[in-house]
Design an enzyme around this catalytic site. Structure first.
Site, PDB file in Angstrom:
ATOM      1  N   ASP A 143       0.850  -1.187   0.000  1.00 45.65           N
ATOM      2  CA  ASP A 143       0.000   0.000   0.000  1.00 45.65           C
ATOM      3  C   ASP A 143       0.889   1.242   0.000  1.00 45.65           C
ATOM      4  OD1 ASP A 143      -2.329  -1.474   0.142  1.00 45.65           O
ATOM      5  OD2 ASP A 143      -2.714  -1.071   2.256  1.00 45.65           O
ATOM      6  N   ARG A 193      -1.010  -0.921  -8.587  1.00 43.91           N
ATOM      7  CA  ARG A 193      -2.408  -0.636  -8.259  1.00 43.91           C
ATOM      8  C   ARG A 193      -2.532   0.889  -8.320  1.00 43.91           C
ATOM      9  NH1 ARG A 193      -3.704  -1.161  -2.312  1.00 43.91           N
ATOM     10  NH2 ARG A 193      -4.112  -3.378  -2.655  1.00 43.91           N
TER      11      ARG A 193
HETATM   12  P1  FDA Z   1     -14.006   9.177  -5.526  1.00 47.08           P
HETATM   13  O1  FDA Z   1     -13.483   9.575  -4.179  1.00 47.08           O
HETATM   14  O2  FDA Z   1     -14.122  10.215  -6.578  1.00 47.08           O
HETATM   15  O3  FDA Z   1     -15.377   8.427  -5.321  1.00 47.08           O
HETATM   16  C1  FDA Z   1     -16.169   7.987  -6.407  1.00 47.08           C
HETATM   17  C2  FDA Z   1     -17.454   7.402  -5.850  1.00 47.08           C
HETATM   18  O4  FDA Z   1     -17.148   6.223  -5.086  1.00 47.08           O
HETATM   19  C3  FDA Z   1     -18.165   8.291  -4.841  1.00 47.08           C
HETATM   20  O5  FDA Z   1     -19.011   9.183  -5.484  1.00 47.08           O
HETATM   21  C4  FDA Z   1     -18.901   7.270  -3.991  1.00 47.08           C
HETATM   22  O6  FDA Z   1     -20.057   6.813  -4.665  1.00 47.08           O
HETATM   23  C5  FDA Z   1     -17.946   6.131  -3.929  1.00 47.08           C
HETATM   24  N1  FDA Z   1     -17.082   6.205  -2.722  1.00 47.08           N
HETATM   25  C6  FDA Z   1     -15.756   6.510  -2.695  1.00 47.08           C
HETATM   26  N2  FDA Z   1     -15.283   6.424  -1.424  1.00 47.08           N
HETATM   27  C7  FDA Z   1     -16.331   6.068  -0.649  1.00 47.08           C
HETATM   28  C8  FDA Z   1     -16.480   5.824   0.758  1.00 47.08           C
HETATM   29  N3  FDA Z   1     -15.461   5.932   1.592  1.00 47.08           N
HETATM   30  N4  FDA Z   1     -17.707   5.478   1.218  1.00 47.08           N
HETATM   31  C9  FDA Z   1     -18.751   5.350   0.379  1.00 47.08           C
HETATM   32  N5  FDA Z   1     -18.673   5.574  -0.958  1.00 47.08           N
HETATM   33  C10 FDA Z   1     -17.483   5.929  -1.471  1.00 47.08           C
HETATM   34  N6  FDA Z   1      -5.229   5.150  -1.138  1.00 47.08           N
HETATM   35  C11 FDA Z   1      -3.926   5.359  -0.826  1.00 47.08           C
HETATM   36  O7  FDA Z   1      -3.547   6.506  -0.626  1.00 47.08           O
HETATM   37  N7  FDA Z   1      -3.056   4.321  -0.754  1.00 47.08           N
HETATM   38  C12 FDA Z   1      -3.419   3.044  -1.011  1.00 47.08           C
HETATM   39  O8  FDA Z   1      -2.593   2.137  -0.937  1.00 47.08           O
HETATM   40  C13 FDA Z   1      -4.780   2.800  -1.343  1.00 47.08           C
HETATM   41  N8  FDA Z   1      -5.240   1.557  -1.606  1.00 47.08           N
HETATM   42  C14 FDA Z   1      -6.517   1.373  -2.083  1.00 47.08           C
HETATM   43  C15 FDA Z   1      -6.945   0.109  -2.474  1.00 47.08           C
HETATM   44  C16 FDA Z   1      -8.207  -0.044  -3.049  1.00 47.08           C
HETATM   45  C17 FDA Z   1      -8.627  -1.403  -3.509  1.00 47.08           C
HETATM   46  C18 FDA Z   1      -9.060   1.080  -3.224  1.00 47.08           C
HETATM   47  C19 FDA Z   1     -10.390   0.958  -3.883  1.00 47.08           C
HETATM   48  C20 FDA Z   1      -8.654   2.300  -2.786  1.00 47.08           C
HETATM   49  C21 FDA Z   1      -7.401   2.470  -2.198  1.00 47.08           C
HETATM   50  N9  FDA Z   1      -6.991   3.707  -1.739  1.00 47.08           N
HETATM   51  C22 FDA Z   1      -5.664   3.891  -1.389  1.00 47.08           C
HETATM   52  C23 FDA Z   1      -7.987   4.800  -1.530  1.00 47.08           C
HETATM   53  C24 FDA Z   1      -8.071   5.714  -2.729  1.00 47.08           C
HETATM   54  O9  FDA Z   1      -6.906   6.470  -2.842  1.00 47.08           O
HETATM   55  C25 FDA Z   1      -9.280   6.673  -2.614  1.00 47.08           C
HETATM   56  O10 FDA Z   1      -9.141   7.457  -1.460  1.00 47.08           O
HETATM   57  C26 FDA Z   1     -10.631   5.974  -2.559  1.00 47.08           C
HETATM   58  O11 FDA Z   1     -10.658   4.843  -3.381  1.00 47.08           O
HETATM   59  C27 FDA Z   1     -11.747   6.922  -3.039  1.00 47.08           C
HETATM   60  O12 FDA Z   1     -11.506   7.317  -4.350  1.00 47.08           O
HETATM   61  P2  FDA Z   1     -12.337   6.807  -5.639  1.00 47.08           P
HETATM   62  O13 FDA Z   1     -11.342   6.466  -6.680  1.00 47.08           O
HETATM   63  O14 FDA Z   1     -13.230   5.699  -5.274  1.00 47.08           O
HETATM   64  O15 FDA Z   1     -13.088   8.056  -6.194  1.00 47.08           O
END
Ligand code: FDA
Length: 324
Positions: A143, A193
């Site tokens: 991560d 990732r």
């Molecule tokens: P965005 O934040 O734009 O969200 C898009 C949509 O997703 C939202 O409108 C909502 O519907 C839904 N959503 C997103 N987050 C939600 C929540 N918490 N609760 C409910 N709904 C939510 N970060 C990092 O810094 N280091 C890492 O190693 C990782 N590892 C990692 C692994 C995996 C498998 C995932 C999916 C994410 C990470 N992250 C991470 C977190 C990542 O950086 C980010 O903060 C979150 O995924 C939210 O961003 P989105 O890309 O989902 O888009």
């Protein structure tokens, strides 16, 4: 104005900063961990406190056609003993997964392995986890934490990758350096990732504007998808997911050549839809007692989750103060 209403009108960035700073507050962590009021909200994002609970959740995801990666929760440990104990939990988790026919795939945070105490302690712990993964033909993903740890994380991943190729690292589209980092990882034959980034970063190193972070994600995602090697797209953003599918279809990139990754409990509808479409989907499954900082980052990402949580914490704090 009620708390839930206040949460709705505060700018997203203010909320995010507030919850990111609360994620470092150990006194609040103790309070939240003890409070039965927070449990139902936490249970949505955390698969349990024990390995048995996690294995049950993972088996259910497998039944639903999903792959998994396991995060044994914890970060920023304060002693070599705690770091070694955290590594022990990973070393035990990998064979437990394999023996039940579940993916022996784990995600590891290096501050949990002692990075901030002593990089050598961290390396030793990582070596033990990588050896445990090798023993079951498993996979270890490193991560990515805040930008101050990016170089160290990439260096430790690279060493691990040289000894065992089934390892990967995370790149955050919010960081300005990420395009260059991706080129270096691709040159080393590594697996990325890609995520947007969950930490509060300064303007000097990161894009602060959400649309710029999203646009950079789209650019980096295209680079990874068309690189010819296998990578993971970690996002719940439906627009980016649709764009990835479009690029894959246009380029004849089959579902065995990349995967979507999503967090346990987040957009379960979308997780199912992608599986039904034939996409490869991996769910990031956290378990363990130390869920507080992970949970606070999930709140920081989504203000709608926050109102309930604040009410729960304040209620508990009120009881504690009255009981003094
Ligand atoms: P965005 O934040 O734009 O969200 C898009 C949509 O997703 C939202 O409108 C909502 O519907 C839904 N959503 C997103 N987050 C939600 C929540 N918490 N609760 C409910 N709904 C939510 N970060 C990092 O810094 N280091 C890492 O190693 C990782 N590892 C990692 C692994 C995996 C498998 C995932 C999916 C994410 C990470 N992250 C991470 C977190 C990542 O950086 C980010 O903060 C979150 O995924 C939210 O961003 P989105 O890309 O989902 O888009």
């Amino acid at each position: 104005m009620g708390i839930a209403a206040a949460v709705r009108v505060l700018p997203h960035r203010t909320m995010r900063s507030l919850f990111m700073s609360l994620s470092h507050r150990r006194s609040l962590a103790r309070l939240a961990v003890r409070s039965p009021l927070t449990r139902p909200v936490v249970a949505r994002f955390v698969a349990g406190e024990t390995i048995e609970e996690a294995l049950t959740a993972i088996a259910a995801l497998k039944q639903a056609g999903m792959h998994t990666t396991v995060d044994v929760l914890g970060e920023s440990v304060t002693s070599p003993e705690l770091a070694a104990a955290a590594a022990d939990r990973y070393v035990a988790t990998l064979p437990a997964l394999a023996s039940r026919g579940l993916d022996p795939n784990v995600s590891v945070k290096l501050t949990q392995m002692g990075l901030d105490i002593d990089p050598e302690v961290c390396r030793d712990n990582v070596t033990r986890i990588v050896d445990a993964a090798r023993a079951v033909d498993g996979f270890v993903r490193f991560d990515m934490e805040d930008h101050a740890r990016t170089d160290a994380t990439l260096a430790i991943w690279q060493e691990a990758h040289e000894s065992y190729p089934k390892t990967g690292v995370v790149i955050q589209s919010c960081l300005r350096r990420s395009a260059a980092d991706i080129e270096r990882i691709l040159a080393a034959g590594g697996s990325v990732r890609l995520c947007k980034g969950a930490y509060d970063e300064p303007r000097s190193v990161a894009y602060l504007n959400k649309s710029t972070v999203d646009a950079n994600y789209a650019k980096l995602m295209e680079r990874l998808l068309t690189s010819g090697s296998y990578h993971a797209l970690a996002t719940h953003d439906p627009r980016l997911i649709a764009r990835a599918i479009e690029i894959a279809e246009r380029g004849g990139i089959g579902p065995d050549r990349f995967e979507f990754q999503m967090l346990y409990g987040v957009r379960r509808d979308l997780q199912r839809t992608l599986v039904e479409r034939g996409c490869t989907v991996r769910i990031y499954v956290p378990y363990g007692h130390e869920w507080y900082p992970y949970f606070m980052r999930r709140l920081a990402e989504r203000p709608a989750n926050v109102g309930f949580m604040i009410r729960a914490i304040l209620k508990e704090e009120g009881r504690r103060v009255r009981g003094r």
